[in-house]
Enzyme design. Structure first.
Site, PDB file in Angstrom:
ATOM      1  N   GLY A   1       0.808  -1.216   0.000  1.00  0.00           N
ATOM      2  CA  GLY A   1       0.000   0.000   0.000  1.00  0.00           C
ATOM      3  C   GLY A   1       0.841   1.265   0.000  1.00  0.00           C
ATOM      4  O   GLY A   1       2.070   1.218   0.073  1.00  0.00           O
TER       5      GLY A   1
ATOM      6  N   MET B   1       1.268   3.694   2.291  1.00  0.00           N
ATOM      7  CA  MET B   1       2.076   3.884   3.487  1.00  0.00           C
ATOM      8  C   MET B   1       3.036   2.727   3.689  1.00  0.00           C
ATOM      9  O   MET B   1       4.166   2.920   4.147  1.00  0.00           O
ATOM     10  CB  MET B   1       1.184   4.052   4.715  1.00  0.00           C
ATOM     11  CG  MET B   1       0.770   5.469   5.014  1.00  0.00           C
ATOM     12  SD  MET B   1       2.156   6.645   5.096  1.00  0.00           S
ATOM     13  CE  MET B   1       3.254   5.864   6.277  1.00  0.00           C
TER      14      MET B   1
ATOM     15  N   THR C   1      -3.304   2.176  11.415  1.00  0.00           N
ATOM     16  CA  THR C   1      -4.599   2.009  10.752  1.00  0.00           C
ATOM     17  C   THR C   1      -5.643   2.910  11.403  1.00  0.00           C
ATOM     18  O   THR C   1      -5.731   2.975  12.628  1.00  0.00           O
ATOM     19  CB  THR C   1      -5.055   0.539  10.854  1.00  0.00           C
ATOM     20  OG1 THR C   1      -4.039  -0.299  10.294  1.00  0.00           O
ATOM     21  CG2 THR C   1      -6.365   0.319  10.126  1.00  0.00           C
TER      22      THR C   1
ATOM     23  N   PRO D   1      -3.299   7.111  15.308  1.00  0.00           N
ATOM     24  CA  PRO D   1      -3.890   7.463  14.010  1.00  0.00           C
ATOM     25  C   PRO D   1      -2.984   8.336  13.151  1.00  0.00           C
ATOM     26  O   PRO D   1      -3.126   8.367  11.938  1.00  0.00           O
ATOM     27  CB  PRO D   1      -5.163   8.216  14.397  1.00  0.00           C
ATOM     28  CG  PRO D   1      -5.477   7.758  15.777  1.00  0.00           C
ATOM     29  CD  PRO D   1      -4.144   7.522  16.433  1.00  0.00           C
ATOM     30  N   ASN D   2      -2.057   9.049  13.793  1.00  0.00           N
ATOM     31  CA  ASN D   2      -1.126   9.895  13.050  1.00  0.00           C
ATOM     32  C   ASN D   2       0.250   9.762  13.681  1.00  0.00           C
ATOM     33  O   ASN D   2       0.410  10.010  14.875  1.00  0.00           O
ATOM     34  CB  ASN D   2      -1.588  11.349  13.061  1.00  0.00           C
ATOM     35  CG  ASN D   2      -0.827  12.204  12.066  1.00  0.00           C
ATOM     36  OD1 ASN D   2       0.396  12.228  12.057  1.00  0.00           O
ATOM     37  ND2 ASN D   2      -1.555  12.910  11.206  1.00  0.00           N
TER      38      ASN D   2
ATOM     39  N   HIS E   1      -7.951  15.287   2.782  1.00  0.00           N
ATOM     40  CA  HIS E   1      -7.115  14.165   2.361  1.00  0.00           C
ATOM     41  C   HIS E   1      -7.405  13.811   0.906  1.00  0.00           C
ATOM     42  O   HIS E   1      -8.389  14.271   0.330  1.00  0.00           O
ATOM     43  CB  HIS E   1      -7.346  12.941   3.247  1.00  0.00           C
ATOM     44  CG  HIS E   1      -6.707  13.036   4.592  1.00  0.00           C
ATOM     45  ND1 HIS E   1      -7.327  13.653   5.667  1.00  0.00           N
ATOM     46  CD2 HIS E   1      -5.500  12.616   5.046  1.00  0.00           C
ATOM     47  CE1 HIS E   1      -6.521  13.601   6.711  1.00  0.00           C
ATOM     48  NE2 HIS E   1      -5.411  12.977   6.368  1.00  0.00           N
ATOM     49  N   HIS E   2      -6.579  12.953   0.361  1.00  0.00           N
ATOM     50  CA  HIS E   2      -6.721  12.496  -1.020  1.00  0.00           C
ATOM     51  C   HIS E   2      -8.044  11.770  -1.232  1.00  0.00           C
ATOM     52  O   HIS E   2      -8.674  11.298  -0.284  1.00  0.00           O
ATOM     53  CB  HIS E   2      -5.558  11.568  -1.386  1.00  0.00           C
ATOM     54  CG  HIS E   2      -5.440  10.383  -0.474  1.00  0.00           C
ATOM     55  ND1 HIS E   2      -6.098   9.195  -0.695  1.00  0.00           N
ATOM     56  CD2 HIS E   2      -4.741  10.223   0.689  1.00  0.00           C
ATOM     57  CE1 HIS E   2      -5.807   8.338   0.257  1.00  0.00           C
ATOM     58  NE2 HIS E   2      -4.996   8.930   1.120  1.00  0.00           N
TER      59      HIS E   2
ATOM     60  N   LYS F   1      -8.940   8.162   0.472  1.00  0.00           N
ATOM     61  CA  LYS F   1      -9.048   7.874   1.909  1.00  0.00           C
ATOM     62  C   LYS F   1     -10.470   7.456   2.242  1.00  0.00           C
ATOM     63  O   LYS F   1     -11.434   8.129   1.875  1.00  0.00           O
ATOM     64  CB  LYS F   1      -8.644   9.089   2.735  1.00  0.00           C
ATOM     65  CG  LYS F   1      -8.627   8.803   4.242  1.00  0.00           C
ATOM     66  CD  LYS F   1      -7.988   9.931   5.019  1.00  0.00           C
ATOM     67  CE  LYS F   1      -8.063   9.714   6.526  1.00  0.00           C
ATOM     68  NZ  LYS F   1      -7.382   8.474   6.954  1.00  0.00           N
TER      69      LYS F   1
ATOM     70  N   GLY G   1      -8.748  10.124  11.624  1.00  0.00           N
ATOM     71  CA  GLY G   1      -8.408   9.852  13.019  1.00  0.00           C
ATOM     72  C   GLY G   1      -7.702  11.020  13.665  1.00  0.00           C
ATOM     73  O   GLY G   1      -7.876  11.296  14.857  1.00  0.00           O
TER      74      GLY G   1
END
EC number: 1.17.1.8
Length: 260
Positions: free
Chosen positions: A11, A13, A92, A116-117, A148-149, A152, A158
């Site tokens: 993926g 990330m 995630t 989340p980040n 976001h893109h 998402k 999050g």
């Protein structure tokens, strides 16, 4: 030196974390987990992430000496991977309460960083948002906008929820008590509300704004991620923490407070 295995290695990330791990002299990329039946099974992880041949192949299961599992997948896959029993860094997003409970249960036996980040900047800003909310007081209305893109899946992000919780806690409230997600219809703004809005489009890596609207001034806190590399480096920082930690559930705040 730590060993890491990346779940979701094919993926966006996952590839970024693989590349960061291969370029970090203190990290060994032990493996990469991809979806069963995926065409990437057996692919060289270095070639998959654009770093050149690494001699480590993507697989459907972690290798025997997997080290810390770095997880950027789906909520369903994340819960399934808990059965590996590995120390983990989970980036995630979109976990349900039931799924989060399963993560908490797994953390009784192994260290798990749930964040989340993974951005250092975002996590430092959470404290700023909390202090601003407390200091400015109820005379300032709070709105949170995230972008976001187009790909998402979860909304709001999050990170937006983390910022909302920080703002709410600065006023002694729980986000669930004061959050309003988007606005429509005909009605005035409620007392103490925290508005949260999600934008999706293009290739935006991530942008979060927390705006405090006063009657005579506005205060705005902004974070923009310019590339996914910042999240990957944060994930490896969290992996170093998890490799040495006792069993338990940790946040990026724990990671940052323990770092020199």
């Amino acid at each position: 030196m730590i060993r890491v295995t990346v779940a979701g290695a094919a993926g966006r990330m996952g590839r970024e974390v693989c590349r960061a791990a291969l370029e970090d002299p203190e990290v060994v990329l032990a493996g990469g987990v991809v979806e069963p039946g995926s065409p990437e099974v057996g692919a060289d992880l270095g070639e998959l992430c654009g770093a050149g041949r690494a001699g480590v192949a993507a697989s459907e299961e972690p290798p025997p000496e997997a080290g810390v599992l770095v997880e950027f997948t789906t909520p369903e896959a994340t819960v399934e991977h808990l059965s590996y029993g590995l120390p983990a860094v989970i980036g995630t997003t979109g976990l349900s309460e039931e799924q989060r409970a399963k993560v908490e249960e797994a953390a009784r036996g192994v260290p798990i960083v749930l964040a989340p980040n993974m951005s250092v900047g975002v996590n430092l800003l959470l404290g700023v948002v909390r202090r601003l909310s407390e200091a400015l007081g109820p005379g300032y209305d709070i709105e949170i906008v995230e972008a976001h893109h187009r790909g998402k899946r979860d909304a709001p992000s999050g990170t937006a929820l983390l910022m909302g919780r920080a703002a709410a806690s600065g006023r002694g409230r729980r986000l669930e008590e004061v959050a309003v997600y988007g606005r429509e219809g005909v009605s005035p703004r409620g007392e103490g509300e925290i508005g949260i809005h999600a934008l999706r489009g293009g290739a935006v890596v991530g942008e979060h704004r927390v705006i405090f609207y006063g009657l005579g001034e506005e205060v705005e806190v902004v974070h923009r991620a310019l590339s996914r590399r910042t999240f990957a480096e944060g994930a490896l920082r969290a992996a170093r923490f998890a490799a040495a930690a006792q069993p338990g559930l940790y946040s990026m705040q724990d990671v940052l407070s323990s770092s020199p």
